[in-house]
Design a protein around this motif. Sequence first.
Motif, PDB file in Angstrom:
ATOM      1  N   ALA A 185      75.246  71.978  20.864  1.00 23.96           N
ATOM      2  CA  ALA A 185      76.539  71.311  20.703  1.00 23.96           C
ATOM      3  C   ALA A 185      77.713  72.258  20.928  1.00 23.96           C
ATOM      4  O   ALA A 185      78.757  71.851  21.439  1.00 23.96           O
ATOM      5  CB  ALA A 185      76.630  70.681  19.311  1.00 23.96           C
ATOM      6  N   VAL A 186      77.546  73.543  20.535  1.00 23.66           N
ATOM      7  CA  VAL A 186      78.680  74.471  20.635  1.00 23.66           C
ATOM      8  C   VAL A 186      78.598  75.343  21.887  1.00 23.66           C
ATOM      9  O   VAL A 186      79.499  76.166  22.109  1.00 23.66           O
ATOM     10  CB  VAL A 186      78.769  75.371  19.387  1.00 23.66           C
ATOM     11  N   ALA A 187      77.549  75.195  22.690  1.00 25.03           N
ATOM     12  CA  ALA A 187      77.405  76.019  23.887  1.00 25.03           C
ATOM     13  C   ALA A 187      78.623  75.866  24.798  1.00 25.03           C
ATOM     14  O   ALA A 187      79.075  74.754  25.098  1.00 25.03           O
ATOM     15  CB  ALA A 187      76.143  75.635  24.648  1.00 25.03           C
ATOM     16  N   GLY A 188      79.164  76.996  25.222  1.00 23.65           N
ATOM     17  CA  GLY A 188      80.296  76.981  26.128  1.00 23.65           C
ATOM     18  C   GLY A 188      81.637  76.760  25.472  1.00 23.65           C
ATOM     19  O   GLY A 188      82.667  76.682  26.141  1.00 23.65           O
ATOM     20  N   THR A 189      81.664  76.680  24.127  1.00 26.39           N
ATOM     21  CA  THR A 189      82.945  76.422  23.437  1.00 26.39           C
ATOM     22  C   THR A 189      83.623  77.691  22.966  1.00 26.39           C
ATOM     23  O   THR A 189      84.639  77.643  22.292  1.00 26.39           O
ATOM     24  CB  THR A 189      82.723  75.497  22.227  1.00 26.39           C
ATOM     25  N   GLY A 190      83.049  78.854  23.290  1.00 26.12           N
ATOM     26  CA  GLY A 190      83.655  80.107  22.855  1.00 26.12           C
ATOM     27  C   GLY A 190      82.808  80.776  21.807  1.00 26.12           C
ATOM     28  O   GLY A 190      81.782  80.255  21.363  1.00 26.12           O
ATOM     29  N   GLY A 191      83.216  81.948  21.379  1.00 26.61           N
ATOM     30  CA  GLY A 191      82.449  82.711  20.400  1.00 26.61           C
ATOM     31  C   GLY A 191      83.349  83.284  19.332  1.00 26.61           C
ATOM     32  O   GLY A 191      84.440  82.781  19.066  1.00 26.61           O
ATOM     33  N   THR A 192      82.889  84.357  18.721  1.00 27.98           N
ATOM     34  CA  THR A 192      83.616  84.994  17.641  1.00 27.98           C
ATOM     35  C   THR A 192      84.916  85.604  18.142  1.00 27.98           C
ATOM     36  O   THR A 192      84.952  86.275  19.171  1.00 27.98           O
ATOM     37  CB  THR A 192      82.741  86.095  17.009  1.00 27.98           C
ATOM     38  N   ASP A 193      85.994  85.360  17.393  1.00 28.91           N
ATOM     39  CA  ASP A 193      87.279  85.986  17.685  1.00 28.91           C
ATOM     40  C   ASP A 193      87.256  87.381  17.072  1.00 28.91           C
ATOM     41  O   ASP A 193      87.538  87.558  15.884  1.00 28.91           O
ATOM     42  CB  ASP A 193      88.409  85.145  17.085  1.00 28.91           C
ATOM     43  N   ALA A 286      73.088  89.860  15.737  1.00 29.64           N
ATOM     44  CA  ALA A 286      73.975  90.327  14.667  1.00 29.64           C
ATOM     45  C   ALA A 286      74.765  91.561  15.064  1.00 29.64           C
ATOM     46  O   ALA A 286      75.748  91.902  14.398  1.00 29.64           O
ATOM     47  CB  ALA A 286      73.153  90.638  13.415  1.00 29.64           C
ATOM     48  N   GLN A 287      74.356  92.231  16.147  1.00 36.59           N
ATOM     49  CA  GLN A 287      75.001  93.480  16.547  1.00 36.59           C
ATOM     50  C   GLN A 287      76.214  93.232  17.433  1.00 36.59           C
ATOM     51  O   GLN A 287      76.310  93.718  18.560  1.00 36.59           O
ATOM     52  CB  GLN A 287      73.996  94.375  17.263  1.00 36.59           C
ATOM     53  N   GLY A 288      77.112  92.410  16.950  1.00 39.28           N
ATOM     54  CA  GLY A 288      78.377  92.244  17.636  1.00 39.28           C
ATOM     55  C   GLY A 288      78.379  91.270  18.783  1.00 39.28           C
ATOM     56  O   GLY A 288      79.349  91.208  19.543  1.00 39.28           O
ATOM     57  N   ASP A 289      77.315  90.472  18.975  1.00 42.38           N
ATOM     58  CA  ASP A 289      77.328  89.471  20.038  1.00 42.38           C
ATOM     59  C   ASP A 289      78.255  88.328  19.629  1.00 42.38           C
ATOM     60  O   ASP A 289      78.106  87.740  18.569  1.00 42.38           O
ATOM     61  CB  ASP A 289      75.913  88.940  20.282  1.00 42.38           C
ATOM     62  N   SER A 290      79.202  88.000  20.469  1.00 45.16           N
ATOM     63  CA  SER A 290      80.225  87.016  20.103  1.00 45.16           C
ATOM     64  C   SER A 290      79.876  85.590  20.527  1.00 45.16           C
ATOM     65  O   SER A 290      80.653  84.676  20.267  1.00 45.16           O
ATOM     66  CB  SER A 290      81.566  87.406  20.749  1.00 45.16           C
ATOM     67  N   ASP A 291      78.731  85.391  21.158  1.00 46.76           N
ATOM     68  CA  ASP A 291      78.335  84.057  21.605  1.00 46.76           C
ATOM     69  C   ASP A 291      77.784  83.253  20.424  1.00 46.76           C
ATOM     70  O   ASP A 291      76.678  83.505  19.944  1.00 46.76           O
ATOM     71  CB  ASP A 291      77.282  84.173  22.709  1.00 46.76           C
TER      72      ASP A 291
END
Length: 418
Positions: A185-193, A286-291
């Motif tokens: 559902a959230v694929a392609g909507t952005g990641g962590t700011d 968990a190592q900083g991946d923003s996806d």
Amino acid sequence: MTTRPTAGPTAGAGATTGPAARSATGPTASSRLRDVDALRGFALLGVLLVNITYMASAYQGTGVADPAFGSALDGTVRFLTEVFFEAKFYLLFSFLFGYSFTLQLASADRDGAAFPPRFLRRCAGLFVLGLCHAVLLFPGDILTTYAVLGLVLLALHRIRPRTAARTAVVLLCATAAGYLLLAVAVAGTGGTDTATVTEHGRQATEALRGDAGSVIAAHLRQLPDVVFMLAFFQAPAACAAFLLGLAAGKRGTLNDPTGHGPFLRRLQWVGFPVGIAGGLVWAHAAQGDSDTAYQLVAMAVNVMTAPLLAAAYAATVLRVLNGPRGRRMAAVLAPAGRMTLTNYLTQSLVLAFVFTGFGAALVGRLAPAYTVLTALALFAAQTVFSRWWLARHRYGPVEHLLRAVTLARQPRRTEKAT
């Protein structure tokens, strides 16, 4: 514990016809309780190695690495902790909670007491302790979750062992499926700011370095996020582990681990490779991946694989305990396990003085490698203290208090611990 990350009864208060009840007074009672206590002690160490990372850095669990610690050694320590410890050991604790539930049923039956009022008082005591713990010392408390999920365990205490195990598997699968659907559902909507999360981490670090009021206010601000994580991540997995522990207790699985040697070996052969593979996915995300979608997929993978790694750890400890070095390991781990509640709360108390403005205010100042050494030193001290205390007292201090609440009276010195 990833926070921030114990023959079954057939009626009434319980029955003494099941294997767990029989063993409570039989010749294998002391060795069975030794194994259970040693497993608790082992789980306590794993939980400490995870919880200290959340108390040492306000960035832990945010998906953004702490900017104060960017060396290769720092990253390696964090990565290994996430692969081998995070989200695994609270499952072992939860399993033992479900297992111990069957021992409490047998205890109530021996005393001729109604079990539900006893257990409800126990859950109420755990909830109050957990609430104070979360506000004052560490928002990633698990006791309140256990208290609430304990009501589910009470409602299902007559469930058949096979049904309990199947329900646990279905619950884990449904939780993982939910994360996968959410990932789609959230694929392609952005990641962590990253910038926003970094600023929030900086503000939280400063607040935790402040005075007592500032520390408590910081904990209160963290609680909504913690409650969300507990409700949608830890609680379903913990509930599944409760049910597996309940099933194991009804079957008396820990009564004679040597009789389950082939099964324990299978747990190791399957649990270690599958669990570690899942841990690698979890740690990578968990190592900083923003996806965000990838992080949700990693959570789904972890839900299914972390229980296998926890089971492999437990199988390994049980095999060692019942081998030639078992007495030595039990002498170290079992006393700490008998005082799990006291030691769990003491860990948070000590670390609050180390990392927050209650004391040295070292949050964001102690490198990951040193936090591991701190955890190991603290646990070593607790094993020594637990052994000393239990040579003079039947229960740990907090265990005595909780037992008094559970029984609605002062425990007698001759009563068996459960």
